[in-house]
Design a protein around this motif. Structure first.
Motif, PDB file in Angstrom:
ATOM      1  N   ALA A   1      -2.109 -40.402  24.076  1.00  0.00           N
ATOM      2  CA  ALA A   1      -3.560 -40.638  24.087  1.00  0.00           C
ATOM      3  C   ALA A   1      -4.327 -39.422  24.606  1.00  0.00           C
ATOM      4  N   GLY A   2      -3.653 -38.592  25.405  1.00  0.00           N
ATOM      5  CA  GLY A   2      -4.292 -37.383  25.939  1.00  0.00           C
ATOM      6  C   GLY A   2      -4.260 -36.213  24.966  1.00  0.00           C
ATOM      7  N   TYR A   3      -3.681 -36.413  23.789  1.00  0.00           N
ATOM      8  CA  TYR A   3      -3.581 -35.331  22.788  1.00  0.00           C
ATOM      9  C   TYR A   3      -4.153 -35.803  21.448  1.00  0.00           C
ATOM     10  N   PRO A   4      -5.470 -36.041  21.394  1.00  0.00           N
ATOM     11  CA  PRO A   4      -6.058 -36.578  20.160  1.00  0.00           C
ATOM     12  C   PRO A   4      -5.944 -35.613  18.982  1.00  0.00           C
ATOM     13  N   ASP A   5      -5.696 -34.349  19.249  1.00  0.00           N
ATOM     14  CA  ASP A   5      -5.571 -33.348  18.173  1.00  0.00           C
ATOM     15  C   ASP A   5      -4.205 -33.398  17.492  1.00  0.00           C
ATOM     16  N   ILE A   6      -3.275 -34.174  18.039  1.00  0.00           N
ATOM     17  CA  ILE A   6      -1.921 -34.225  17.461  1.00  0.00           C
ATOM     18  C   ILE A   6      -1.603 -35.658  17.065  1.00  0.00           C
ATOM     19  N   SER A   7      -1.187 -35.859  15.808  1.00  0.00           N
ATOM     20  CA  SER A   7      -0.867 -37.223  15.395  1.00  0.00           C
ATOM     21  C   SER A   7       0.479 -37.628  15.990  1.00  0.00           C
ATOM     22  N   SER A   8       0.668 -38.933  16.063  1.00  0.00           N
ATOM     23  CA  SER A   8       1.836 -39.434  16.779  1.00  0.00           C
ATOM     24  C   SER A   8       2.302 -40.741  16.159  1.00  0.00           C
ATOM     25  N   ASP A   9       3.626 -40.945  16.122  1.00  0.00           N
ATOM     26  CA  ASP A   9       4.135 -42.257  15.711  1.00  0.00           C
ATOM     27  C   ASP A   9       5.452 -42.539  16.416  1.00  0.00           C
ATOM     28  N   HIS A  10       6.078 -43.676  16.062  1.00  0.00           N
ATOM     29  CA  HIS A  10       7.357 -44.063  16.667  1.00  0.00           C
ATOM     30  C   HIS A  10       8.358 -44.332  15.563  1.00  0.00           C
ATOM     31  N   ALA A  11       9.643 -44.239  15.906  1.00  0.00           N
ATOM     32  CA  ALA A  11      10.682 -44.632  14.949  1.00  0.00           C
ATOM     33  C   ALA A  11      11.824 -45.261  15.733  1.00  0.00           C
ATOM     34  N   LEU A  12      12.442 -46.253  15.133  1.00  0.00           N
ATOM     35  CA  LEU A  12      13.625 -46.857  15.754  1.00  0.00           C
ATOM     36  C   LEU A  12      14.834 -46.003  15.384  1.00  0.00           C
ATOM     37  N   VAL A  13      15.665 -45.719  16.381  1.00  0.00           N
ATOM     38  CA  VAL A  13      16.670 -44.667  16.219  1.00  0.00           C
ATOM     39  C   VAL A  13      17.612 -44.895  15.035  1.00  0.00           C
ATOM     40  N   ASP A  14      17.950 -46.148  14.744  1.00  0.00           N
ATOM     41  CA  ASP A  14      18.936 -46.387  13.681  1.00  0.00           C
ATOM     42  C   ASP A  14      18.374 -46.033  12.300  1.00  0.00           C
ATOM     43  N   SER A  15      17.203 -46.605  11.969  1.00  0.00           N
ATOM     44  CA  SER A  15      16.639 -46.261  10.660  1.00  0.00           C
ATOM     45  C   SER A  15      16.156 -44.810  10.638  1.00  0.00           C
ATOM     46  N   PHE A  16      15.763 -44.293  11.822  1.00  0.00           N
ATOM     47  CA  PHE A  16      15.327 -42.906  11.886  1.00  0.00           C
ATOM     48  C   PHE A  16      16.455 -41.955  11.465  1.00  0.00           C
ATOM     49  N   ALA A  17      17.697 -42.279  11.854  1.00  0.00           N
ATOM     50  CA  ALA A  17      18.831 -41.402  11.513  1.00  0.00           C
ATOM     51  C   ALA A  17      18.921 -41.234   9.997  1.00  0.00           C
ATOM     52  N   MET A  18      18.628 -42.318   9.279  1.00  0.00           N
ATOM     53  CA  MET A  18      18.649 -42.248   7.815  1.00  0.00           C
ATOM     54  C   MET A  18      17.434 -41.477   7.288  1.00  0.00           C
ATOM     55  N   LEU A  19      16.261 -41.807   7.823  1.00  0.00           N
ATOM     56  CA  LEU A  19      15.036 -41.138   7.343  1.00  0.00           C
ATOM     57  C   LEU A  19      15.074 -39.633   7.593  1.00  0.00           C
ATOM     58  N   LEU A  20      15.678 -39.246   8.704  1.00  0.00           N
ATOM     59  CA  LEU A  20      15.770 -37.818   9.028  1.00  0.00           C
ATOM     60  C   LEU A  20      16.552 -37.078   7.938  1.00  0.00           C
ATOM     61  N   MET A  21      17.604 -37.731   7.439  1.00  0.00           N
ATOM     62  CA  MET A  21      18.409 -37.108   6.379  1.00  0.00           C
ATOM     63  C   MET A  21      17.672 -37.130   5.040  1.00  0.00           C
ATOM     64  N   GLN A  22      16.921 -38.223   4.787  1.00  0.00           N
ATOM     65  CA  GLN A  22      16.255 -38.365   3.484  1.00  0.00           C
ATOM     66  C   GLN A  22      14.924 -37.628   3.409  1.00  0.00           C
ATOM     67  N   HIS A  23      14.184 -37.604   4.521  1.00  0.00           N
ATOM     68  CA  HIS A  23      12.822 -37.046   4.507  1.00  0.00           C
ATOM     69  C   HIS A  23      12.555 -36.168   5.718  1.00  0.00           C
ATOM     70  N   PRO A  24      13.315 -35.108   5.908  1.00  0.00           N
ATOM     71  CA  PRO A  24      13.088 -34.267   7.089  1.00  0.00           C
ATOM     72  C   PRO A  24      11.702 -33.629   7.098  1.00  0.00           C
ATOM     73  N   GLU A  25      11.065 -33.551   5.916  1.00  0.00           N
ATOM     74  CA  GLU A  25       9.736 -32.921   5.835  1.00  0.00           C
ATOM     75  C   GLU A  25       8.654 -33.733   6.537  1.00  0.00           C
ATOM     76  N   ARG A  26       8.967 -34.981   6.914  1.00  0.00           N
ATOM     77  CA  ARG A  26       7.978 -35.819   7.602  1.00  0.00           C
ATOM     78  C   ARG A  26       7.877 -35.498   9.090  1.00  0.00           C
ATOM     79  N   TYR A  27       8.799 -34.655   9.601  1.00  0.00           N
ATOM     80  CA  TYR A  27       8.882 -34.498  11.051  1.00  0.00           C
ATOM     81  C   TYR A  27       8.561 -33.086  11.514  1.00  0.00           C
ATOM     82  N   ASP A  28       7.911 -33.037  12.677  1.00  0.00           N
ATOM     83  CA  ASP A  28       7.519 -31.773  13.296  1.00  0.00           C
ATOM     84  C   ASP A  28       8.202 -31.660  14.663  1.00  0.00           C
TER      85      ASP A  28
END
Ligand code: ATP
Length: 368
Positions: free
Chosen positions: A212-239
């Motif tokens: 909340a103290g960084y309004p200039d940076i977008s933020s979200d959450h991911a659950l670690v299990d499905s994230f492990a798959m998404l990281l492999m499929q869509h690494p371009e979504r992450y910074d």
């Protein structure tokens, strides 16, 4: 200013890869005016433990504490075990993290030329994983409980202070970067398991407070299990990713596979007053002493060290040094000079020579 670098080569391929990183850093100091690095070689590791009954002498810990930064290779040998049956590296690193408050495990994941990762286009990966490094499931390291002889327990510890500082580190880091490959947005993702564990629901709640103290940076959450798959499929979504200690331990090795493996993955263990830089891989005893290791991860860790020192001491010469080192690694690999793990023919020491030569070449061009 002279920067003292506490230099611990360790075991296995540690001495070979650290020697190449020091060779390259010396070349950088030679060609960038105002860069003065002094390397203090320290003892410690599994071999030292076998001979002396302790992982490192007191002078090693003292010098690590007083130096401006720590450069570390790797530790451990499968035949040399600690009293609890585990290898040396974990004990040394976990102790160093606790002793020096190294709470942010920073693992950049991006492509270098010649690497063969999971993304053939090589354009979709440029992220940094920030692993909380002092608590989480590692909090009880060395002190897990034997309950009955048939039942054992380690406890997940999440604190407000520990979560706030690592989350803040992640957002500050995001401010210095160019955003995620998908759309250039500066973005932090909290990776947790908040739907199941109270401790990790708290991690998420504290993270949201920091976000909340960084309004200039977008933020979200991911659950670690499905994230492990998404990281492999869509690494371009992450910074920038921020996560609990054990999740970070596993995800950072997985993420390294995106960009061609452990030989290319640098890391920094960073705190408010100290920092230690080392490759993300271990001592690779199967190839130790053969001049076959890839020193890139260690050389890139040395680049992270220059960058950290530059920010900490507001030193433009070190900033230029970090930039030159990065460009030199890229140019060397682009020229086709690669170690055997990447399908090349160069021994570890010759690759180090090649990067040092490129540093001198590019440094001379910049100076003209
Ligand atoms: P640790 O748990 O201590 O981190 P690890 O289980 O991750 O160790 P490593 O020693 O890191 O294992 O490496 C696993 C294998 O990967 C090695 O046996 C080696 O074959 C290969 N490897 C690791 N680092 C390098 C490197 N720098 N260059 C070439 N190959 C490497």
């Amino acid at each position: 200013m002279t920067y003292e670098i506490a230099t611990l080569r360790g075991d296995g391929i540690g001495p070979e890869i650290v020697d190449e990183a020091v060779k390259v850093l010396r070349a950088v100091a030679e060609v960038v005016p105002g860069v003065d690095l002094e390397f203090t070689l320290l003892e410690g590791g599994a071999d030292y433990y076998a001979a002396h009954g302790e992982l490192a002498p007191a002078t090693t810990w003292k010098t690590m504490e007083s130096a401006h930064a720590i450069l570390f290779g790797s530790m451990g040998h499968p035949d040399i075990r600690m009293p609890d049956g585990t290898e040396a590296q974990g004990h040394f690193i976990v102790n160093a993290r606790k002793k020096f408050g190294l709470y942010a495990g920073v693992r950049p994941i991006k492509f270098y030329p010649g690497a063969k990762g999971l993304d053939p286009s090589q354009k979709q990966v440029d992220l940094v994983l920030v692993r909380e490094s002092t608590e989480g499931l590692f909090a009880s390291f060395g002190g897990g409980a034997e309950i009955t002889g048939e039942v054992y327990a380690d406890t997940m510890i999440i604190t407000r202070k520990g979560t706030e500082r690592v989350a803040r580190y992640a957002f500050e880091l995001a401010r210095t970067r160019n955003g995620r490959p998908r759309d250039g947005a500066r973005h932090v993702t909290c990776v947790d398991k908040a739907n199941i564990f109270r401790s990790l629901a708290f991690f998420r709640e504290v993270y949201d407070g920091v976000a909340a103290g960084y309004p200039d940076i977008s933020s979200d959450h991911a659950l670690v299990d499905s994230f492990a798959m998404l990281l492999m499929q869509h690494p371009e979504r992450y910074d920038v990713l921020v996560t609990e200690n054990m999740f970070g331990d596993i995800l950072s090795d997985l993420a390294a596979a995106l960009v061609g493996g452990l030989g290319l993955a640098p890391s920094g263990d960073i705190g408010d007053d100290h920092a230690m830089f080392q490759p993300a891989h271990g001592s690779a005893p199967d190839i130790a002493g053969q001049d076959r290791a890839n020193p890139v991860a260690t050389i890139l860790s040395a680049r992270m060290m220059l960058d950290w020192l530059a920010r900490r001491h507001d030193d433009d010469a070190l900033r230029a040094a970090a930039d030159l080192l990065e460009r030199s690694v890229v140019a060397t690999m682009e020229s086709g000079a690669l170690t055997v793990d990447l399908g090349g023919t160069l021994p570890c020491s010759r690759f180090g020579d090649a990067v040092a030569a490129t540093v001198r070449e590019l440094g001379a061009e910049t100076g003209r």
